[in-house]
Motif scaffolding. Structure first.
Motif, mmCIF file in Angstrom:
data_model
loop_
_atom_site.group_PDB
_atom_site.id
_atom_site.type_symbol
_atom_site.label_atom_id
_atom_site.label_comp_id
_atom_site.label_asym_id
_atom_site.label_seq_id
_atom_site.Cartn_x
_atom_site.Cartn_y
_atom_site.Cartn_z
ATOM 1 N N ASP A 18 0.848 -1.189 0.000
ATOM 2 C CA ASP A 18 0.000 0.000 0.000
ATOM 3 C C ASP A 18 0.883 1.237 0.000
ATOM 4 O OD1 ASP A 18 -2.356 -1.422 0.222
ATOM 5 O OD2 ASP A 18 -2.852 -0.710 2.227
ATOM 6 N N GLN A 28 -0.221 4.905 0.848
ATOM 7 C CA GLN A 28 -1.395 5.658 1.287
ATOM 8 C C GLN A 28 -1.012 7.114 1.529
ATOM 9 O OE1 GLN A 28 -4.137 3.927 4.013
ATOM 10 N NE2 GLN A 28 -3.484 1.834 3.574
ATOM 11 N N PRO A 75 -2.815 10.848 2.573
ATOM 12 C CA PRO A 75 -3.950 11.719 2.903
ATOM 13 C C PRO A 75 -3.857 12.998 2.075
ATOM 14 C CG PRO A 75 -2.299 11.839 4.632
ATOM 15 C CD PRO A 75 -1.823 10.810 3.642
ATOM 16 N N GLU A 92 -3.584 12.156 8.913
ATOM 17 C CA GLU A 92 -4.153 10.848 9.228
ATOM 18 C C GLU A 92 -3.182 10.115 10.139
ATOM 19 O OE1 GLU A 92 -5.705 6.844 6.844
ATOM 20 O OE2 GLU A 92 -4.694 8.438 5.744
ATOM 21 N N PHE A 136 -1.886 6.523 11.570
ATOM 22 C CA PHE A 136 -1.834 5.108 11.233
ATOM 23 C C PHE A 136 -1.340 4.327 12.436
ATOM 24 C CE2 PHE A 136 -1.827 6.917 7.087
ATOM 25 C CZ PHE A 136 -2.349 5.954 6.250
ATOM 26 N N CYS A 179 3.315 10.371 2.205
ATOM 27 C CA CYS A 179 2.626 9.095 2.060
ATOM 28 C C CYS A 179 3.338 8.083 2.943
ATOM 29 C CB CYS A 179 2.613 8.627 0.608
ATOM 30 S SG CYS A 179 4.232 8.229 -0.045
ATOM 31 N N HIS A 213 -1.179 -2.632 9.653
ATOM 32 C CA HIS A 213 -1.461 -1.205 9.711
ATOM 33 C C HIS A 213 -2.943 -0.981 9.987
ATOM 34 C CE1 HIS A 213 -1.831 -2.599 5.566
ATOM 35 N NE2 HIS A 213 -2.690 -1.626 5.334
ATOM 36 N N PRO A 221 -5.282 2.142 9.360
ATOM 37 C CA PRO A 221 -5.435 3.501 8.840
ATOM 38 C C PRO A 221 -6.687 4.191 9.369
ATOM 39 C CG PRO A 221 -6.153 1.921 7.207
ATOM 40 C CD PRO A 221 -5.636 1.123 8.389
ATOM 41 N N CYS A 222 -6.825 5.442 8.991
ATOM 42 C CA CYS A 222 -8.053 6.235 9.198
ATOM 43 C C CYS A 222 -8.329 6.567 10.660
ATOM 44 C CB CYS A 222 -9.266 5.550 8.567
ATOM 45 S SG CYS A 222 -9.158 5.468 6.776
ATOM 46 N N LYS A 238 -8.463 10.631 0.686
ATOM 47 C CA LYS A 238 -7.138 10.021 0.598
ATOM 48 C C LYS A 238 -7.015 9.194 -0.666
ATOM 49 C CE LYS A 238 -6.022 6.482 3.220
ATOM 50 N NZ LYS A 238 -5.782 5.691 4.421
ATOM 51 N N ILE A 297 -5.110 5.597 -1.996
ATOM 52 C CA ILE A 297 -4.378 4.367 -1.700
ATOM 53 C C ILE A 297 -3.961 3.790 -3.048
ATOM 54 C CG2 ILE A 297 -4.458 2.063 -0.679
ATOM 55 C CD1 ILE A 297 -6.987 3.181 0.875
#
Length: 154
Positions: free
Chosen positions: A76, A78, A80, A85, A87, A124, A133, A135-136, A147, A149
């Motif tokens: 991933d 990722q 935002p 964000e 994690f 990222c 992980h 997230p969010c 976001k 991904i």
């Protein structure tokens, strides 16, 4: 297993180059100037090898125990776009590796306490397969976040 997620500046050419060719297309997508205008959904970059998902999320509160996930086939990336964000980045217990896994969706969830790392717009987090992980998350739950991904076949 030891967690090896790393945070990068999206525009840091040297760091991005150090990640290798398989991530070049992911970062080219993350550097697009129209990401906030794109509709939520899936965007093909290189077929099933590299694709992006733009999502809108209401961030969850940071708690003592989170619900982390891990993947086996995809890394991933990722990023935002609109807010910070958090994690959760726990270790991945051996018992979880031997537990149920959704091969079709390339994901398994479990519960664990999670140390948190902040990722801000312009940054990222690159999360390799088998790295847990969550997230969010936010210190301000309910914050709305757009976001991206990018999934990179490992």
């Amino acid at each position: 297993m030891i967690n090896t997620a790393k945070i990068f500046e999206i525009d840091d050419d040297a760091s991005v180059a150090a990640l290798g060719e398989k991530f070049a297309k992911a970062f080219a997508f993350l550097r697009r100037t129209d990401l906030l205008r794109l509709a939520p959904g899936r965007y093909s970059i290189d077929g099933e090898r590299v694709f992006a998902i733009i999502s809108d999320n209401d961030l969850k509160a940071v708690g003592v125990t989170q619900r982390p996930e891990f993947h086996k086939k995809y890394a991933d990336v990722q990023a935002p776009l609109t807010d910070e964000e958090l994690f959760g980045l726990p270790d991945l217990p051996e018992a979880v590796l031997k537990g149920p896994f959704d091969d079709e969706k390339d994901i398994a969830f479990f519960e664990a306490p999670c140390p948190m790392r902040a990722v801000r717009p312009g940054e990222c987090i690159v999360i390799e397969p088998y790295v847990a992980h969550a997230p969010c998350h936010s210190d301000d739950p309910g914050t709305h976040l757009r976001k991206v991904i990018v999934k990179v076949l490992w």
